[in-house]
Structures are given as structure tokens and as C-alpha cells.
Scaffold this active site. Sequence first.
Site, short mmCIF file in Angstrom:
data_model
loop_
_atom_site.label_atom_id
_atom_site.label_comp_id
_atom_site.label_asym_id
_atom_site.label_seq_id
_atom_site.Cartn_x
_atom_site.Cartn_y
_atom_site.Cartn_z
N GLU A 1 -5.64 -8.35 -0.02
CA GLU A 1 -6.45 -8.09 1.17
C GLU A 1 -7.87 -7.78 0.76
O GLU A 1 -8.10 -7.09 -0.24
CB GLU A 1 -5.95 -6.86 1.97
CG GLU A 1 -4.65 -7.04 2.68
CD GLU A 1 -4.23 -5.78 3.45
OE1 GLU A 1 -5.09 -4.97 3.84
OE2 GLU A 1 -3.02 -5.63 3.65
N GLU B 1 0.79 -1.23 0.00
CA GLU B 1 0.00 0.00 0.00
C GLU B 1 0.82 1.28 0.00
O GLU B 1 0.96 1.97 1.01
CB GLU B 1 -0.97 0.02 1.19
CG GLU B 1 -1.96 -1.12 1.13
CD GLU B 1 -3.16 -0.90 2.02
OE1 GLU B 1 -3.09 -0.04 2.91
OE2 GLU B 1 -4.17 -1.58 1.81
C1 PNW Z 1 -4.98 -1.84 4.94
N1 PNW Z 1 -8.20 3.60 3.58
O1 PNW Z 1 -4.98 -0.51 5.33
C2 PNW Z 1 -3.68 -2.38 5.48
O2 PNW Z 1 -2.86 -3.00 4.51
C3 PNW Z 1 -3.82 -3.24 6.68
O3 PNW Z 1 -2.61 -3.26 7.38
C4 PNW Z 1 -4.98 -2.74 7.48
O4 PNW Z 1 -5.07 -3.32 8.75
C5 PNW Z 1 -6.24 -3.02 6.66
O5 PNW Z 1 -6.15 -2.44 5.38
C6 PNW Z 1 -7.50 -2.51 7.31
O6 PNW Z 1 -7.44 -1.14 7.51
C7 PNW Z 1 -5.83 0.44 4.86
O7 PNW Z 1 -8.29 4.63 4.31
C8 PNW Z 1 -6.00 1.57 5.66
O8 PNW Z 1 -8.84 3.51 2.48
C9 PNW Z 1 -6.78 2.60 5.23
C10 PNW Z 1 -7.40 2.54 3.99
C11 PNW Z 1 -7.24 1.42 3.20
C12 PNW Z 1 -6.47 0.38 3.65
#
Ligand code: PNW
Length: 451
Positions: A358, A170
Site C-alpha cells: 500500500e 498491518e
Molecule cells: C492502512 N497510521 O491503514 C490500511 O491498511 C488501510 O485499510 C487503510 O485504509 C489505509 O492504510 C489508509 O489509512 C493505516 O495511523 C491506518 O499510521 C493508520 C495508519 C497507517 C495505516
Amino acid sequence: QRAAADPVDLSFPRDFRWGCATAAYQIEGAVREDGRGQTNWDVFSHTPGKVANNDTGDVACDSYHRYRDDIALLKGLGVNSYRLSIAWSRIFPDGRGTPNAKGVDYYNRMIDGLLAAGIRPYVTMFHWDLPAALPGGWQNRDTAYAFADYAGFMAKTLSDRVQDVMTVNELACFTDLGHLRGIHAPGLQLPPAGVNQVRHHGVLAHGLGVQAIRAQARAGTRVGIADNIALHIPAIETAEHIAAAKRATRERNAMFLTAIMEGRYLDSYLAEQGAAAPKVQAGDMAAIGSPLDFVALNIYTPEWVRADDSAKGYAVIPHIASSPRMASPWLVVAPEVAYWGVRLVSDLWRPKTLYVSENGASADDPVTGGRVDDVDRIMYLRNYLGQFRRAVAEGYPLKGYFLWSLMDNFEWADGYGKRFGIHYVDFKTQRRTPKLSAAWYKEVIRRNTIV
Ligand code: PNW
């Protein structure tokens, strides 16, 4: 005449990879053990007011000590794959230098345990826990080189047993959330030129990482990235709106996946950024555009796009208060993104192989009599899977799905307050309990179809 129509075939290809995903800082704990170096997330989470409830990853799910329990959970689900990340600072406590044998041993034991359980490891080299000793962090170009050295070393070390490697997780999160919005480590709010330079160092780290992994790992090692691109759904499934969503996907990811897949920054991006555009050195774009064996997408929240008469030819439609959400405010429920994410990335860049690295959801899990009957999560997952199934049916090269997450864990700035697991974790006792969604996922995997 038949009494009922034939049931729709919702089965997946026989060799489909079913897995769960986690990340080192979110589950391991043991932050001062066996020579692990400090990371930006240790610093950030220990800065009062940065993480909800001032939670830290000091203990998390204690997976550093309980990894055998985690493997048992995976075995219980019947998954054939597991996506985990390596803590860079366990291998190189200062980010570079001499490898720390105890850190390497931990991942050797983990990988050996997975293989003994018949589970194929998919290893992410960087899931946000940056060694704090690296001066300037991602603002410093040298960090990209340090990453490549680490990733090459680790891929080589695991290469006799690990065939599938993801460089970074990410890009937008560890660059923008940490350096533009300031809600993730290191908590900065830089001006545009600074943000663009951090983004450039992020994609450069990926590209140099790909080259280092290919140079050091065994031939046949498959290398990709796990990215949460800006995802788009055409508001109406017609040619003009589909074209708009495709264009939005290419242009709005110009600093990340588009640069990686095309080996250049789009002119429109450079023109838009003007004087704030990243400073690029000779050879950078070739490294960034290194060919990949697969592209993996983290698929959660999309945006809806429509065609219009503006210069861009599209408009992104803002989410509204009544858009359905799961427990995290950003987590809008829009299952069609599962199909469109795969389709638009395929149509734009024709990757040989795609994974969902994911997909999952936070929920206010009801704990009653020791049970967690998380039917909302099941609903969410089932609907997203249905749309992935559509992409498979239409011939898109989607080869596997990693559910986020195996168990509740440290959800970054939300601390332990947001639960994404299909196993419930009692953070006082570290007891793990399968939620109803774990029983559901097990059945999906067992029958290789959506139930
Ligand atoms: C991902 N957004 O994070 C990460 O890869 C994980 O580590 C995390 O725990 C999981 O998704 C759940 O949050 C994100 O704001 C965090 O769109 C924020 C966003 C997307 C993914």
C-alpha cells in the site's frame, strides 16, 4: 557539447507489478448477504460514537454486487495486479466450522474475473474484519488457530488460480489501534500485558497461517505478509545516522516484523516489557519465524531518526505542527521513506522479494463540474514513486507497487470522510469517476516510468 543533460532514467523493470489495493470490509457492503457472519467491525461501526458520522460498512462501495465494475476500473487503468482481501466471515460465518459455499463462490467469481481481465490477484487473508463469534477475539490464543484453519482452507480453494498470498494486513493496526488506543474495533484499552498478548496472537496467527497455507496450497504458492512497520528515515544520510535508523527499525518492530524475520523476540524488548512480556508456548517462535517468499510493506508515514549518545544510540524526532500532511492528520508527507523503508528492511533481513502493498494519500478532493483534479495526490504519489525508483536502481528487490486505493471507501474510524481513491465514489449513487490521478497512474503504467 550537449545543450542539456541526459534525462534521468525513471523507468521500472519490465516485469514490475503495478496494482491497486482494497480491503473487503472497506468496499464490499452486503454485510448480511449470502450467509456472511457478523464481524468486530460491524459491531464497532454500529456502536454510536465510534466512527466519524456513525458511518458503517453496511453498503460501502457495494462491491459485493459491483465487482465487475471494479474489475472494469482496474482494466481501464491497465494494472497487471490487484490486491484484495477475503472476508473471513463470508467463508466461515462463525470464524470456524463448515465453509459457506456462497461466500466461496463470490471470491471464485472475483478471481476468475480478474484472471479473465489479465490481472494477477494478490490475496490478503485478514484485513481486520474478524468474525464476531470467535470468543475473546484476538485476546484469545484460539483465534490464531482459527485463522490458520481458515487461511489454509482458502489458500487451497484458490490455489489453482492464486499464486500470491498475504496472511494478515498491518499487525500494529489490528492489535494496538484496537486494543491499546481503542480507536479501531474492538475499541479496547488494555494494560501492557494484555496488549502484548494480543500482539503475540497476531504474529502467531501469521506464522500458523504461513504453515497452513504451505501445507494446503499448491507447491509454488508464494506466501508473505503486508505490514505497516514503524518506518524510519535517517535525519542525515551519513553512516552514523543510517545505522541509527536501522537500529530503530529493528528494535521498534520487535513485537512484529522483527520477530517474524528473526524467529525470536529481541532480548531488549523482553527486558523492557518485564512482567508484561507475552506468554509464549513451545513452538510459537518457530511458527512465527516461518520463512517467507516475500515481505510487503504498507508505506505512508515514517519517523525521522538521528544518532545520539543515549543508551539506545538513537532518538526518534517527533513530528511537529508544520510537518506537511495530507488530509488524514496522521499522514505526514515524507517521500524518502519509500526508499529507506525498502532499503532498511532489505539490509536488516535480506528478503528475496519486496512489495509495496500500500501507498497512497487522502485529499480533500475538489469536485468541479464532475471532475476531480486531485493534483495534490498526484504530487504525493509521484514523489513516493521517485524514491521507490531509487531503491530499484540501487538493486533492492522491489518487485511491485499497489496503490491505496482503487477507489474511495470506508476509511475505518474516519468513515467516508477521508478519501484515498484514484476513482471518486459518489456514495449515494455508487457512481465511480476516475480522478485526474487515475489518468496519471494509467500513464505511469503504460510507459512503465514516472510521468
Ligand atoms: C492502512 N497510521 O491503514 C490500511 O491498511 C488501510 O485499510 C487503510 O485504509 C489505509 O492504510 C489508509 O489509512 C493505516 O495511523 C491506518 O499510521 C493508520 C495508519 C497507517 C495505516
